[in-house]
Design an enzyme around this catalytic site. Sequence first.
Site, PDB file in Angstrom:
ATOM      1  N   LYS A 112       0.823  -1.213   0.000  1.00  0.00           N
ATOM      2  CA  LYS A 112       0.000   0.000   0.000  1.00  0.00           C
ATOM      3  C   LYS A 112       0.856   1.262   0.000  1.00  0.00           C
ATOM      4  O   LYS A 112       0.537   2.234  -0.687  1.00  0.00           O
ATOM      5  CB  LYS A 112      -0.953  -0.001   1.198  1.00  0.00           C
ATOM      6  N   LYS A 195      -5.966 -10.766  -5.526  1.00  0.00           N
ATOM      7  CA  LYS A 195      -7.179 -10.895  -4.718  1.00  0.00           C
ATOM      8  C   LYS A 195      -8.195  -9.821  -5.096  1.00  0.00           C
ATOM      9  O   LYS A 195      -7.835  -8.709  -5.509  1.00  0.00           O
ATOM     10  CB  LYS A 195      -6.849 -10.842  -3.222  1.00  0.00           C
ATOM     11  N   LYS A 198     -11.219  -4.160  -2.223  1.00  0.00           N
ATOM     12  CA  LYS A 198     -11.928  -2.877  -2.267  1.00  0.00           C
ATOM     13  C   LYS A 198     -10.997  -1.786  -2.776  1.00  0.00           C
ATOM     14  O   LYS A 198     -11.394  -0.942  -3.550  1.00  0.00           O
ATOM     15  CB  LYS A 198     -12.366  -2.454  -0.860  1.00  0.00           C
TER      16      LYS A 198
HETATM   17  N1  AQP Z   1     -10.417 -11.509  -2.097  1.00  0.00           N
HETATM   18  C1  AQP Z   1     -10.606 -11.985  -0.876  1.00  0.00           C
HETATM   19  N2  AQP Z   1     -10.754 -13.315  -0.671  1.00  0.00           N
HETATM   20  C2  AQP Z   1     -10.964 -13.811   0.572  1.00  0.00           C
HETATM   21  N3  AQP Z   1     -11.050 -13.037   1.674  1.00  0.00           N
HETATM   22  C3  AQP Z   1     -10.910 -11.706   1.522  1.00  0.00           C
HETATM   23  N4  AQP Z   1     -10.961 -10.666   2.388  1.00  0.00           N
HETATM   24  C4  AQP Z   1     -10.769  -9.516   1.710  1.00  0.00           C
HETATM   25  N5  AQP Z   1     -10.606  -9.768   0.406  1.00  0.00           N
HETATM   26  C5  AQP Z   1     -10.688 -11.110   0.249  1.00  0.00           C
HETATM   27  C6  AQP Z   1     -11.187 -10.790   3.821  1.00  0.00           C
HETATM   28  O1  AQP Z   1     -12.243  -9.893   4.173  1.00  0.00           O
HETATM   29  C7  AQP Z   1     -12.043  -9.432   5.495  1.00  0.00           C
HETATM   30  C8  AQP Z   1     -12.184  -7.925   5.542  1.00  0.00           C
HETATM   31  O2  AQP Z   1     -11.043  -7.325   4.961  1.00  0.00           O
HETATM   32  P1  AQP Z   1     -10.797  -5.781   4.775  1.00  0.00           P
HETATM   33  O3  AQP Z   1     -11.739  -5.008   5.598  1.00  0.00           O
HETATM   34  O4  AQP Z   1      -9.333  -5.487   4.905  1.00  0.00           O
HETATM   35  O5  AQP Z   1     -11.257  -5.639   3.283  1.00  0.00           O
HETATM   36  P2  AQP Z   1     -10.487  -5.704   1.888  1.00  0.00           P
HETATM   37  O6  AQP Z   1     -11.408  -6.110   0.839  1.00  0.00           O
HETATM   38  O7  AQP Z   1      -9.197  -6.406   2.048  1.00  0.00           O
HETATM   39  O8  AQP Z   1     -10.347  -4.196   1.635  1.00  0.00           O
HETATM   40  P3  AQP Z   1      -9.112  -3.350   1.368  1.00  0.00           P
HETATM   41  O9  AQP Z   1      -8.341  -3.223   2.648  1.00  0.00           O
HETATM   42  O10 AQP Z   1      -9.556  -2.134   0.709  1.00  0.00           O
HETATM   43  O11 AQP Z   1      -8.301  -4.220   0.335  1.00  0.00           O
HETATM   44  P4  AQP Z   1      -6.758  -4.335   0.335  1.00  0.00           P
HETATM   45  O12 AQP Z   1      -6.369  -4.865   1.690  1.00  0.00           O
HETATM   46  O13 AQP Z   1      -6.400  -5.274  -0.746  1.00  0.00           O
HETATM   47  O14 AQP Z   1      -6.271  -2.973   0.099  1.00  0.00           O
HETATM   48  C9  AQP Z   1     -10.664  -9.917   5.937  1.00  0.00           C
HETATM   49  O15 AQP Z   1     -10.805 -11.063   6.754  1.00  0.00           O
HETATM   50  C10 AQP Z   1     -10.010 -10.303   4.641  1.00  0.00           C
HETATM   51  O16 AQP Z   1      -9.055 -11.331   4.811  1.00  0.00           O
END
Ligand code: AQP
Length: 332
Positions: A112, A195, A198
């Site tokens: 990030k 993955k 969001k």
């Molecule tokens: N693609 C996924 N597959 C399985 N589990 C997932 N989780 C998130 N994406 C996947 C799980 O959802 C829970 C909440 O996570 P979060 O609030 O960190 O949401 P996010 O979608 O990961 O949102 P971000 O933070 O906007 O995305 P990143 O981190 O990629 O930047 C967690 O239990 C997570 O494991």
Amino acid sequence: RPRVLSGIQPTADSFHMGNYLGAIRQWVALQETHDAFYCVVDLHAITAGHDPAVLRARTRASAAQLLALGLDPERCTLFVQSQVPEHPMLAWVLSCITGFGEASRMVQFKDKSAKQGADRASVGLFTYPILQAADILLYQADAVPVGEDQRQHLELTRDLAGRFNTQFGKTFTLPAPFIVRDTAKITDLQEPTAKMSKSSSSPAGIIELLDDPAKSAKKIRSAVTDTGREVLYDPANKPGVSNLLTMYSVLAGKSIDELVMAYEGRGYGDLKKELGEVVAEFVKPIQERTRAYLDDPAQLDKLLAMGADKARTVASATLATAYERVGFFPSR
Ligand code: AQP
């Protein structure tokens, strides 16, 4: 009963299929067998910049979706993280037993902050996993249901708990990750090895629970698959098709083998079209229930305040012990 804790960030208007299949689905099941604590982690949601009114709306929308997906305040404790001030209070202590190099090795921070640029990435984003450790340790959680992306943060939580216990006397339970292998990483429709996320997926890559089902069906029809025709489950060579099969299997309650047999001799087009229908069936009642919760924000806030009171009873007892062990004066 063993205890579980998990959290989700209110960083989007809607949760996506990865959040549901990787985490929330397990949260719902664990209410039956565990003493379950779930929180909307709004403190985490401000680590990358935010708008106050949008944050408040998304926090309510997140709670409404969790209730619509099956969390029951009679069977679990559902609360908003910022309403339990013990979380940042414990995080401070944990940050003082975390090595700078140790925190620097967190892959999510590296990813990030690389995207945002070193000067724009906040210190809050850097210390995020330490606050997450506090979220978990305050409740003496035995297990933490999460997706695969959270494994490294869970390891750090266990290391910090063990270090604190060794240094100051046994205080915290070491939590185990609860990761359901098949759905641990739901991938981006457009980039089937990354993955579904969001923050980093393009809109075409994610299936949002609150989106118009016709729009989701269209995204599924445009999902990236390989050039073959055969519907087979083979994550290494056919990541796109395998991801579609995983989602289909869980949402329709059918085994992957059953689906592979049903699509024998048919192409990806049928699979995509029918998965679109399965997703529509799944999201329609959830959207209705979410709207109903959001139509009565006073009642929703009351439910969350009750959850915060229940959470604080547990969190404040753990914090008092930890503060006493560290050598702080008794609180007044
Ligand atoms: N693609 C996924 N597959 C399985 N589990 C997932 N989780 C998130 N994406 C996947 C799980 O959802 C829970 C909440 O996570 P979060 O609030 O960190 O949401 P996010 O979608 O990961 O949102 P971000 O933070 O906007 O995305 P990143 O981190 O990629 O930047 C967690 O239990 C997570 O494991």
